[in-house]
Enzyme design. Structure first.
Site, PDB file in Angstrom:
ATOM      1  N   ALA A  45      38.362  43.543  43.519  1.00  0.00           N
ATOM      2  CA  ALA A  45      38.366  44.674  42.572  1.00  0.00           C
ATOM      3  C   ALA A  45      39.745  45.304  42.400  1.00  0.00           C
ATOM      4  CB  ALA A  45      37.347  45.738  42.965  1.00  0.00           C
ATOM      5  N   GLY A  76      42.139  44.598  40.314  1.00  0.00           N
ATOM      6  CA  GLY A  76      42.375  44.873  38.901  1.00  0.00           C
ATOM      7  C   GLY A  76      41.384  45.853  38.314  1.00  0.00           C
ATOM      8  N   ASP A  77      40.180  45.890  38.872  1.00  0.00           N
ATOM      9  CA  ASP A  77      39.168  46.825  38.369  1.00  0.00           C
ATOM     10  C   ASP A  77      39.636  48.261  38.501  1.00  0.00           C
ATOM     11  OD1 ASP A  77      37.301  44.901  37.643  1.00  0.00           O
ATOM     12  OD2 ASP A  77      36.356  44.882  39.610  1.00  0.00           O
ATOM     13  N   TRP A  78      40.113  48.611  39.697  1.00  0.00           N
ATOM     14  CA  TRP A  78      40.500  50.005  39.916  1.00  0.00           C
ATOM     15  C   TRP A  78      41.724  50.375  39.074  1.00  0.00           C
ATOM     16  CZ3 TRP A  78      36.173  51.139  41.429  1.00  0.00           C
ATOM     17  CH2 TRP A  78      35.493  50.512  42.470  1.00  0.00           C
ATOM     18  N   SER A  83      40.528  50.994  35.532  1.00  0.00           N
ATOM     19  CA  SER A  83      39.807  52.258  35.354  1.00  0.00           C
ATOM     20  C   SER A  83      40.761  53.395  35.032  1.00  0.00           C
ATOM     21  CB  SER A  83      38.998  52.584  36.618  1.00  0.00           C
ATOM     22  OG  SER A  83      39.838  52.950  37.700  1.00  0.00           O
TER      23      SER A  83
END
Length: 451
Positions: free
Chosen positions: A172, A174-176, A179
């Protein structure tokens, strides 16, 4: 009111990236309604794949990472009454956040064009995999493949050389980061909606955020700087990684070689010709003659003469910008992170560790003086707040019961949550449940006095 208090956000997202945006808004004070199907967000199943060995129905720190600070509503959007409830929430909301793909949103009537016509002031935000255009526009996107693999991140971090091997980026990662980008867009759209009364469409993608993060690499690659890099050939010797005699890796960061190289070389005890020779004392010369390799080799030889325990105080005294390459295990005991409330110990019923049953979590990476350190409310079971939220928007007890029985909504009917789950976490990392309760009571008293 401070921060985003009073702002209403409807969150139709799954996994991590878009939920991370809603968490940011929630920690800044917004009221966030998390909409889940009956089986819940897929992220509720991901803890083990992250490397977490266990979770319980009430203790799931992997889900909390993107799930703090929500009201938990479960709606069956394939039914009329489920969708009616969704539209009622949207009619009162300021922001709609989704990670659903556009074809699915159009089938449900939750696409931008449809919702903008119904609710012109609503800010509509979508986190995509690849972008709005191109052959991959409607494909699924995931952190590991879209951000890290396709974006060049995975191939850029390992050191180039004969033993090159591709590893995995943190889950995650890249996810954070994505966001944050979506949250910036939402806030920009909210500012415009405040001035004009018209909501906007906000879009970002994992792939675009990856390219943003790789900006320097993309530019440098076009001028011959290959990625992945070999640290022994770094173009700026004073902005590079080195190792001490006892095998501790660290990074030096003096990007302005022309200004600082002599300071560094003299401190290391290198020969004067490294700062006197015009072929060695500027980045322009090194780029032309390739002798950066020679400078790096000498710096490496010098650094291997002492242990990190010897180097660390010396480098600090000389004001040479260096930092040990720490592991996640190191970060978890870094008092600097706790002192700044970047990491916080939150009490967990069954998943905590140590005498105080605490579990270390991260907080949002921004602070507003008016809000102080953010409040953290842990995630709750699917549909935990459905009954209460539907009542708040005008549904009668009979209507809620009928919709629940018909599977059009889901109301939580499990055991009562322990007080430790319902009690929010405040401030600078309480050491245990008693201190957490005392801090919560003090904060509640402050809020009551402010009202």
């Amino acid at each position: 009111m401070a921060g985003l208090q009073g702002l209403k956000v409807v969150d139709l997202t799954i996994f991590a990236a878009a939920p991370g945006c809603a968490r940011l808004l929630g920690e800044l004070g917004a009221t966030v309604y998390k909409i889940e199907r009956e089986t819940g967000d897929d992220q509720r199943t991901q803890g083990v794949s992250w490397g977490m060995k266990f979770k319980t129905d009430i203790d799931d720190a992997a889900f909390d990472c993107g799930g703090f600070n929500r009201k938990w509503v479960s709606l069956n959007l394939k039914t009329k009454r489920g969708m009616d409830a969704m539209l009622q929430l949207l009619s009162e909301a300021d922001v709609f956040i989704t990670s659903n793909r556009t074809p699915a949103l159009k089938r449900m009537g939750l696409d931008y064009e449809t919702l903008h016509e119904k609710f012109p002031r609503l800010v509509w935000a979508q986190l995509r995999g690849y972008g709005e255009r191109g052959a991959m526009a409607d494909e699924q996107g995931y952190d590991a493949i879209t951000y890290s693999a396709r974006g060049g991140v995975t191939m850029s971090f390992p050191n180039a050389g004969p033993n090159f091997e591709v590893g995995n980026s943190p889950v995650a990662f890249g996810d954070w980061n994505s966001s944050n980008a979506l949250a910036v867009g939402v806030l920009a759209a909210l500012w415009n909606a405040q001035r004009t009364g018209v909501g906007d469409k906000v879009v970002t993608s994992l792939y675009h955020v990856s390219n943003w993060g790789m900006m320097s690499a993309i530019c440098a690659q076009q001028q011959g700087q290959q990625h992945p890099k070999d640290r022994r050939q770094a173009p700026c010797p004073t902005n590079n990684s080195y190792v001490s005699s006892d095998g501790v890796w660290f990074v030096m960061c003096f990007g302005n070689y022309n200004k600082f190289h002599r300071k560094v070389f003299e401190a290391l005890g290198m020969d004067a010709h490294f700062w006197e020779d015009p072929e060695l004392n500027s980045l322009e010369a090194l780029a032309r003659n390739g002798r950066n390799v020679e400078v790096i080799a000498e710096m490496e030889r010098k650094f291997r003469e002492k242990t990190w325990a010897e180097w660390e105080p010396f480098l600090a005294e000389q004001e040479l910008a260096c930092e040990k390459c720490r592991t996640v295990e190191d970060v978890l005991v870094d008092e600097e992170a706790f002192a700044n409330d970047q990491l916080r110990r939150v009490y967990y019923e069954d998943q905590g560790y140590g005498d105080d049953q605490s579990y270390t979590v991260t907080t949002m990476p921004v602070r507003l003086a008016s809000l102080g350190d953010p409040v953290l409310h842990r995630s709750l079971p699917v549909g935990y707040d459905t009954r209460k939220v539907l009542g708040e928007i005008g549904w009668s007890e009979e209507e809620i019961a009928a919709a629940n029985a018909a599977g059009e909504v889901k109301c939580y009917d499990g055991p009562a949550m322990p007080e430790s789950v319902l009690r929010p976490s405040y401030g600078l990392c309480p050491a245990g449940p008693e201190e957490a309760a005392a801090m919560a009571a003090a904060r509640a008293a402050e809020e009551a006095a402010a009202r």
